[in-house]
Design an enzyme around this catalytic site. Structure first.
Site, PDB file in Angstrom:
ATOM      1  N   ASP A  12       8.211 -17.590 -16.855  1.00  0.00           N
ATOM      2  CA  ASP A  12       7.391 -17.954 -18.023  1.00  0.00           C
ATOM      3  C   ASP A  12       7.944 -17.368 -19.317  1.00  0.00           C
ATOM      4  O   ASP A  12       7.198 -17.112 -20.266  1.00  0.00           O
ATOM      5  CB  ASP A  12       5.931 -17.498 -17.842  1.00  0.00           C
ATOM      6  CG  ASP A  12       5.351 -17.937 -16.513  1.00  0.00           C
ATOM      7  OD1 ASP A  12       5.393 -19.143 -16.228  1.00  0.00           O
ATOM      8  OD2 ASP A  12       4.878 -17.068 -15.753  1.00  0.00           O
ATOM      9  N   GLY A  14       9.937 -18.830 -21.485  1.00  0.00           N
ATOM     10  CA  GLY A  14      10.126 -19.815 -22.547  1.00  0.00           C
ATOM     11  C   GLY A  14      11.433 -20.569 -22.413  1.00  0.00           C
ATOM     12  O   GLY A  14      12.004 -21.025 -23.413  1.00  0.00           O
ATOM     13  N   LYS A  15      11.909 -20.734 -21.180  1.00  0.00           N
ATOM     14  CA  LYS A  15      13.210 -21.365 -20.952  1.00  0.00           C
ATOM     15  C   LYS A  15      13.223 -22.819 -21.420  1.00  0.00           C
ATOM     16  O   LYS A  15      14.252 -23.316 -21.884  1.00  0.00           O
ATOM     17  CB  LYS A  15      13.559 -21.283 -19.468  1.00  0.00           C
ATOM     18  CG  LYS A  15      13.757 -19.855 -18.965  1.00  0.00           C
ATOM     19  CD  LYS A  15      14.019 -19.801 -17.475  1.00  0.00           C
ATOM     20  CE  LYS A  15      12.809 -20.152 -16.635  1.00  0.00           C
ATOM     21  NZ  LYS A  15      11.710 -19.164 -16.729  1.00  0.00           N
ATOM     22  N   GLY A  16      12.089 -23.512 -21.265  1.00  0.00           N
ATOM     23  CA  GLY A  16      12.046 -24.924 -21.627  1.00  0.00           C
ATOM     24  C   GLY A  16      12.348 -25.147 -23.086  1.00  0.00           C
ATOM     25  O   GLY A  16      13.161 -26.018 -23.444  1.00  0.00           O
ATOM     26  N   ALA A  38       7.827 -24.633 -11.212  1.00  0.00           N
ATOM     27  CA  ALA A  38       8.250 -24.344 -12.581  1.00  0.00           C
ATOM     28  C   ALA A  38       7.344 -25.077 -13.564  1.00  0.00           C
ATOM     29  O   ALA A  38       6.805 -26.136 -13.259  1.00  0.00           O
ATOM     30  CB  ALA A  38       9.701 -24.771 -12.784  1.00  0.00           C
ATOM     31  N   GLY A  39       7.214 -24.515 -14.745  1.00  0.00           N
ATOM     32  CA  GLY A  39       6.465 -25.165 -15.811  1.00  0.00           C
ATOM     33  C   GLY A  39       7.140 -24.896 -17.138  1.00  0.00           C
ATOM     34  O   GLY A  39       6.912 -23.863 -17.750  1.00  0.00           O
ATOM     35  N   HIS A  40       8.010 -25.794 -17.564  1.00  0.00           N
ATOM     36  CA  HIS A  40       8.767 -25.599 -18.799  1.00  0.00           C
ATOM     37  C   HIS A  40       8.113 -26.411 -19.918  1.00  0.00           C
ATOM     38  O   HIS A  40       8.101 -27.642 -19.880  1.00  0.00           O
ATOM     39  CB  HIS A  40      10.224 -26.011 -18.604  1.00  0.00           C
ATOM     40  CG  HIS A  40      10.963 -25.107 -17.659  1.00  0.00           C
ATOM     41  ND1 HIS A  40      12.273 -25.289 -17.312  1.00  0.00           N
ATOM     42  CD2 HIS A  40      10.556 -23.996 -16.993  1.00  0.00           C
ATOM     43  CE1 HIS A  40      12.650 -24.335 -16.476  1.00  0.00           C
ATOM     44  NE2 HIS A  40      11.609 -23.552 -16.271  1.00  0.00           N
ATOM     45  N   GLN A 222      11.688 -20.200 -12.837  1.00  0.00           N
ATOM     46  CA  GLN A 222      11.104 -18.903 -12.483  1.00  0.00           C
ATOM     47  C   GLN A 222      11.831 -17.793 -13.272  1.00  0.00           C
ATOM     48  O   GLN A 222      12.211 -18.015 -14.401  1.00  0.00           O
ATOM     49  CB  GLN A 222      11.132 -18.659 -10.975  1.00  0.00           C
ATOM     50  CG  GLN A 222      10.182 -19.540 -10.170  1.00  0.00           C
ATOM     51  CD  GLN A 222      10.725 -20.924  -9.926  1.00  0.00           C
ATOM     52  OE1 GLN A 222      11.845 -21.096  -9.473  1.00  0.00           O
ATOM     53  NE2 GLN A 222       9.936 -21.941 -10.211  1.00  0.00           N
ATOM     54  N   THR A 299       0.054 -24.135 -13.157  1.00  0.00           N
ATOM     55  CA  THR A 299      -1.133 -23.812 -12.353  1.00  0.00           C
ATOM     56  C   THR A 299      -2.381 -23.541 -13.184  1.00  0.00           C
ATOM     57  O   THR A 299      -3.488 -23.623 -12.673  1.00  0.00           O
ATOM     58  CB  THR A 299      -0.859 -22.564 -11.503  1.00  0.00           C
ATOM     59  OG1 THR A 299      -0.622 -21.447 -12.388  1.00  0.00           O
ATOM     60  CG2 THR A 299       0.368 -22.761 -10.622  1.00  0.00           C
ATOM     61  N   GLY A 300      -2.200 -23.167 -14.468  1.00  0.00           N
ATOM     62  CA  GLY A 300      -3.333 -22.796 -15.306  1.00  0.00           C
ATOM     63  C   GLY A 300      -3.849 -21.392 -15.040  1.00  0.00           C
ATOM     64  O   GLY A 300      -4.814 -20.947 -15.666  1.00  0.00           O
ATOM     65  N   ARG A 303      -1.989 -15.241 -16.671  1.00  0.00           N
ATOM     66  CA  ARG A 303      -0.837 -14.377 -16.451  1.00  0.00           C
ATOM     67  C   ARG A 303      -1.231 -12.934 -16.742  1.00  0.00           C
ATOM     68  O   ARG A 303      -1.955 -12.657 -17.707  1.00  0.00           O
ATOM     69  CB  ARG A 303       0.322 -14.788 -17.361  1.00  0.00           C
ATOM     70  CG  ARG A 303       0.864 -16.178 -17.066  1.00  0.00           C
ATOM     71  CD  ARG A 303       1.953 -16.578 -18.049  1.00  0.00           C
ATOM     72  NE  ARG A 303       2.362 -17.973 -17.830  1.00  0.00           N
ATOM     73  CZ  ARG A 303       2.699 -18.808 -18.788  1.00  0.00           C
ATOM     74  NH1 ARG A 303       2.700 -18.411 -20.046  1.00  0.00           N
ATOM     75  NH2 ARG A 303       3.059 -20.039 -18.505  1.00  0.00           N
ATOM     76  N   GLY A 412       7.474 -18.946 -32.049  1.00  0.00           N
ATOM     77  CA  GLY A 412       6.466 -19.976 -31.845  1.00  0.00           C
ATOM     78  C   GLY A 412       7.043 -21.078 -30.990  1.00  0.00           C
ATOM     79  O   GLY A 412       8.260 -21.140 -30.772  1.00  0.00           O
TER      80      GLY A 412
END
Length: 423
Positions: A12, A14-16, A38-40, A222, A299-300, A303, A412
């Site tokens: 998490d 901020g890779k995306g 993953a969540g980018h 990840q 997943t929501g 963290r 940001g």
């Protein structure tokens, strides 16, 4: 050469956003491990997208995007993900390539994941319940199904055999909260949709690109502290999240690895269970969570939050051979009176700058260095050298401790909230 972008903490980071930011320099962006856990997140032109399996270069019209062999794919979730981006990328099929050697997440893999976590009770590892672990277990156990298998005449028979084995395990675990028929209907429909895409021998493709001198960006998922070999085992993911995973996850020789970008937040977070030495399980931690919108993009889940851990960060820089650092979310710390950074661990009465081999069973007391905070409005329009002195001192201390330069600072989620530090 293949440049690499990956997270240096517990995911998490901020890779995306940064993969999207760097993409115009590259001909190909390739995912090499992980799956829909993953969540980018990417934001541009007032729109927000969350990518789980598709590489973050998909929104750039001249870039090819490869889902490599090291990735595990849930056809249902991939179809849902494509539906979310199709209005922005109507021509995505021209630029999305999928390895035939990538393993498939079956409906029973997800059920097994839920059954296993339920059986662990208080000892659960914090799985995203996406079926990632069971899929990688079958891959290592040599019983998994791959994308290319859906083109074979005996696919249904092979599918039935592995599902029968899964159901025995699910029954043994006493888990009954599922409707397999309903899940299978969606799965087989999604397989037909998957067949309409470019399913390729990706190792040949990527090496052909290298021989043609094309620029490739390998995008990690990840974080390094979740690596199955070197992370906070057993509270880790099931794949190799480090630079070394690029070679096996794409089918390239180590000599082709070029520049390694390591991404970290100005503080720390992790999702789920497991050790977290600098955790702030208090009102301050909640303040950071709310200001940083620290809820899983996939997943929501909330963290966990904490101060920046330079001991762990130096460890993952070493493991990955990082060339340049990228610091995310410095703006989340705006307006705080004081900040802390962990510079050492106290382990069994000894001061150390090494991560213990078993972080889960070792009592670690972080030793902090305190810094004054900076203002609520952290202006960056005039460049890094003209920013708040307290912020600059924070950045310079991190660089000096890690003996590595920070090249980019993100303030940001938007593309334009990015500072090129040495510009």
């Amino acid at each position: 050469m293949i440049d690499v972008i990956l997270g240096l903490q517990w995911g998490d980071e901020g890779k995306g956003k940064i993969a999207d930011y760097l993409t115009p320099k590259y001909d190909v962006v390739a995912r090499f491990q992980g799956g829909p856990n993953a969540g980018h997140s990417l934001e541009f032109e007032g729109k927000k997208f969350v990518l789980n399996t598709i590489p973050s270069g998909i929104f750039h019209k001249t870039t090819l995007n490869l889902i490599g062999n090291g990735v595990v794919i849930d056809p249902v979730r991939l179809g849902e993900e494509i539906a979310r981006i199709q209005s922005e990328c109507p021509d995505y099929k021209d630029r999305l390539l999928i390895s035939q050697k990538a393993h498939l997440i079956l409906p029973t893999h997800r059920i097994l994941d839920a059954a296993s976590e339920s059986a662990k009770g208080d000892a659960k590892i914090g799985s995203t319940l996406r079926g990632i672990g069971p899929t990688y277990r079958d891959k290592i156990g040599r019983s998994g199904l791959r994308v290319g298998d859906i083109l074979e005449a005996d696919f249904n028979n092979r599918y039935a055999a592995i599902v029968a084995d899964h159901l025995k395990m699910i029954q043994f675990l006493g888990y009954t909260d599922f409707n397999l028929k309903e899940e299978e209907d969606k799965f087989f429909q999604a397989l037909e949709f998957l067949k309409t895409h470019q399913l390729i021998n990706s190792e040949y493709f990527i090496n052909d690109c290298l021989s043609q001198g094309k620029k490739i960006l390998a995008e990690g998922a990840q974080g390094s502290m979740l690596d199955v070999e070197f992370g906070s085992y057993p509270f880790v993911t099931s794949s190799n999240t480090l630079t070394g995973g690029v070679c096996t996850g794409l089918g390239v020789a180590p000599k082709h690895i070029g520049k390694v970008y390591g991404i970290f937040k100005a503080y720390c977070t992790r999702v789920g269970s497991g050790p977290f030495p600098t955790e702030l399980d208090n009102d301050l931690g909640e303040e950071i969570r709310v200001k940083g919108h620290e809820f899983g993009a996939t997943t929501g889940r909330k963290r966990r939050t904490g101060w920046l851990d330079l001991v762990a960060l130096k460890y993952t820089i070493m493991l990955n051979g990082v060339d340049e650092l990228i610091m995310m979310k410095g703006d989340v710390l705006n307006g705080m009176e004081n900040l802390s950074v962990a510079t050492d661990y106290e382990v069994n009465g000894t001061i150390s700058q090494q991560v213990p081999s078993n972080l889960c069973s070792t009592q670690v007391n972080p030793i902090y260095r305190e810094f004054p905070g900076w203002g609520e409005n952290l202006s960056h329009l005039q460049g890094f050298n003209n920013m708040d002195d307290s912020f600059k001192n924070y950045v310079h201390f991190i660089e000096n401790y890690l003996e590595k330069k920070i090249g980019v600072i993100s303030l940001g989620p938007q593309r334009d909230a990015t500072v090129i530090k040495n510009a």
